[in-house]
Motif scaffolding. Structure first.
Motif, PDB file in Angstrom:
ATOM      1  N   HIS A  45       0.850  -1.188   0.000  1.00  0.00           N
ATOM      2  CA  HIS A  45       0.000   0.000   0.000  1.00  0.00           C
ATOM      3  C   HIS A  45       0.888   1.241   0.000  1.00  0.00           C
ATOM      4  O   HIS A  45       2.101   1.153   0.195  1.00  0.00           O
ATOM      5  CB  HIS A  45      -0.908   0.030   1.230  1.00  0.00           C
ATOM      6  N   HIS A  68     -17.018  -8.150  -1.155  1.00  0.00           N
ATOM      7  CA  HIS A  68     -16.059  -7.210  -0.556  1.00  0.00           C
ATOM      8  C   HIS A  68     -16.538  -6.874   0.847  1.00  0.00           C
ATOM      9  O   HIS A  68     -17.738  -6.963   1.151  1.00  0.00           O
ATOM     10  CB  HIS A  68     -15.956  -5.915  -1.369  1.00  0.00           C
ATOM     11  N   MET A  71     -14.209  -1.759   2.795  1.00  0.00           N
ATOM     12  CA  MET A  71     -13.352  -1.118   1.802  1.00  0.00           C
ATOM     13  C   MET A  71     -14.157  -0.046   1.069  1.00  0.00           C
ATOM     14  O   MET A  71     -15.344  -0.228   0.792  1.00  0.00           O
ATOM     15  CB  MET A  71     -12.817  -2.143   0.800  1.00  0.00           C
ATOM     16  N   GLU A  72     -13.501   1.088   0.757  1.00  0.00           N
ATOM     17  CA  GLU A  72     -14.074   2.116  -0.102  1.00  0.00           C
ATOM     18  C   GLU A  72     -13.482   1.921  -1.491  1.00  0.00           C
ATOM     19  O   GLU A  72     -12.262   2.027  -1.684  1.00  0.00           O
ATOM     20  CB  GLU A  72     -13.739   3.505   0.434  1.00  0.00           C
ATOM     21  N   ILE A  73     -14.320   1.616  -2.472  1.00  0.00           N
ATOM     22  CA  ILE A  73     -13.863   1.250  -3.814  1.00  0.00           C
ATOM     23  C   ILE A  73     -14.329   2.314  -4.800  1.00  0.00           C
ATOM     24  O   ILE A  73     -15.527   2.554  -4.963  1.00  0.00           O
ATOM     25  CB  ILE A  73     -14.402  -0.140  -4.204  1.00  0.00           C
ATOM     26  N   THR A  75     -14.164   3.639  -8.770  1.00  0.00           N
ATOM     27  CA  THR A  75     -13.909   3.190 -10.142  1.00  0.00           C
ATOM     28  C   THR A  75     -13.941   4.382 -11.081  1.00  0.00           C
ATOM     29  O   THR A  75     -14.876   5.188 -11.043  1.00  0.00           O
ATOM     30  CB  THR A  75     -14.956   2.147 -10.570  1.00  0.00           C
ATOM     31  N   ARG A 101     -18.443   5.339  -6.520  1.00  0.00           N
ATOM     32  CA  ARG A 101     -17.910   4.815  -5.266  1.00  0.00           C
ATOM     33  C   ARG A 101     -18.842   3.745  -4.705  1.00  0.00           C
ATOM     34  O   ARG A 101     -20.052   3.919  -4.684  1.00  0.00           O
ATOM     35  CB  ARG A 101     -17.755   5.946  -4.254  1.00  0.00           C
ATOM     36  N   SER A 103     -19.174   1.577  -1.118  1.00  0.00           N
ATOM     37  CA  SER A 103     -18.724   1.295   0.242  1.00  0.00           C
ATOM     38  C   SER A 103     -19.126  -0.137   0.572  1.00  0.00           C
ATOM     39  O   SER A 103     -20.316  -0.454   0.656  1.00  0.00           O
ATOM     40  CB  SER A 103     -19.371   2.261   1.240  1.00  0.00           C
ATOM     41  N   ALA A 104     -18.125  -0.999   0.765  1.00  0.00           N
ATOM     42  CA  ALA A 104     -18.422  -2.409   1.022  1.00  0.00           C
ATOM     43  C   ALA A 104     -18.972  -2.621   2.427  1.00  0.00           C
ATOM     44  O   ALA A 104     -19.794  -3.512   2.658  1.00  0.00           O
ATOM     45  CB  ALA A 104     -17.169  -3.250   0.809  1.00  0.00           C
ATOM     46  N   GLN A 133      -9.409   0.970 -10.997  1.00  0.00           N
ATOM     47  CA  GLN A 133     -10.147   0.759  -9.753  1.00  0.00           C
ATOM     48  C   GLN A 133      -9.196   0.903  -8.567  1.00  0.00           C
ATOM     49  O   GLN A 133      -8.112   0.329  -8.549  1.00  0.00           O
ATOM     50  CB  GLN A 133     -10.821  -0.604  -9.715  1.00  0.00           C
ATOM     51  N   TRP A 135      -8.820   1.172  -4.204  1.00  0.00           N
ATOM     52  CA  TRP A 135      -9.397   0.823  -2.900  1.00  0.00           C
ATOM     53  C   TRP A 135      -8.654   1.575  -1.805  1.00  0.00           C
ATOM     54  O   TRP A 135      -7.416   1.568  -1.750  1.00  0.00           O
ATOM     55  CB  TRP A 135      -9.253  -0.660  -2.607  1.00  0.00           C
TER      56      TRP A 135
END
Length: 257
Positions: A45, A68, A71-73, A75, A101, A103-104, A133, A135
């Motif tokens: 990271h 998931h 995690m904030e994903i 794209t 976005r 949010s998992a 993408q 995260w």
């Protein structure tokens, strides 16, 4: 989640060819950090950013439903279109200029495919989808899963760095998707030849060039797929040599190793 700050100034250039690669019949994916079967304990990271995947998916294919958590994903599509569907009932087509976005949170299932024609019964297209993408970790675990998308094409056309996704208080009211980390913000810029932007001044920055050629002050040329990891060293100018696009994560903290 533990954080650390105050590391010594550093500029770490990572060239496109140094990335991990996953190539299968429907996917060409480049990974800036350890991902999937690609593991490097020294490259997990930077700041709060765990994943920066540069993906090309052929038409009619994509990522089947998968889970998931926490995690904030975000794209960002560069070319083509990507269909998102998830277990909270959200679905939509992501295209260039549309920020997205997910949010998992405590857990979510979703799929991502290059098959937008199936939504309206139209004819199949032949264009691959190219997207990045990213995260980042959230501030807290077990939040309610969520989804948000926002059209920012007009802001991009105006030039300069545009907040795309942010949890920082300074971006409240700006045209940016909200993410669940108050220490992180993603900016994007589309640059014409000769146009420059100044990078934020922050403890941690991650600059990624998904397309085009640019010059970074104090470093030199950067091409498609190149990235730079800054620690306590922001404020440099990025100037386009040709039409280019850049993605910049501004981060006020980092995951403690």
């Amino acid at each position: 989640m533990a954080y650390q700050t105050g590391l010594a100034p550093r500029i770490d250039v990572r060239r496109a060819g140094e990335r991990f690669a996953t190539r299968i019949d429907w996917l060409d994916s480049k990974h800036s950090f350890s991902f999937g079967r690609h593991r490097d304990p020294a490259n997990t990271h930077h700041g709060l950013l765990l994943v920066n995947n540069d993906d090309i998916v052929r038409p009619g294919s994509g990522f089947e439903t998968h889970p998931h958590r926490d995690m904030e994903i975000v794209t960002w599509v560069l070319q083509g279109s990507l269909v998102h569907q998830d277990s909270t009932g959200h679905s939509g087509v992501i295209y260039p200029g549309l920020a997205q976005r997910m949010s998992a949170g405590r857990g979510i299932l979703h799929s991502e495919k290059n098959d937008s024609w199936r939504l309206d019964g139209g004819e199949a297209h032949t264009e691959p989808v190219h997207f990045v993408q990213m995260w980042v970790v959230p501030d807290e675990s077990d939040i309610t899963p969520g989804y948000e998308q926002l059209e920012i094409e007009n802001e991009l056309l105006a030039g300069g760095l545009v907040p795309v996704a942010s949890g920082m208080a300074k971006h409240d009211g700006a045209s940016a998707i909200r993410i669940k980390n108050r220490y992180a913000a993603l900016h994007a810029a589309r640059l014409r030849p000769g146009q420059s932007v100044e990078l934020p001044d922050a403890p941690y920055l991650h600059l990624f060039v998904p397309r085009g050629d640019v010059a970074l002050e104090g470093v030199g040329p950067l091409g498609p797929g190149d990235a730079v990891r800054f620690t306590g060293a922001g404020g440099q100018k990025v100037t386009a040599v040709e039409p280019a696009e850049i993605l910049v994560w501004e981060m006020r903290a980092a995951i403690a190793r």
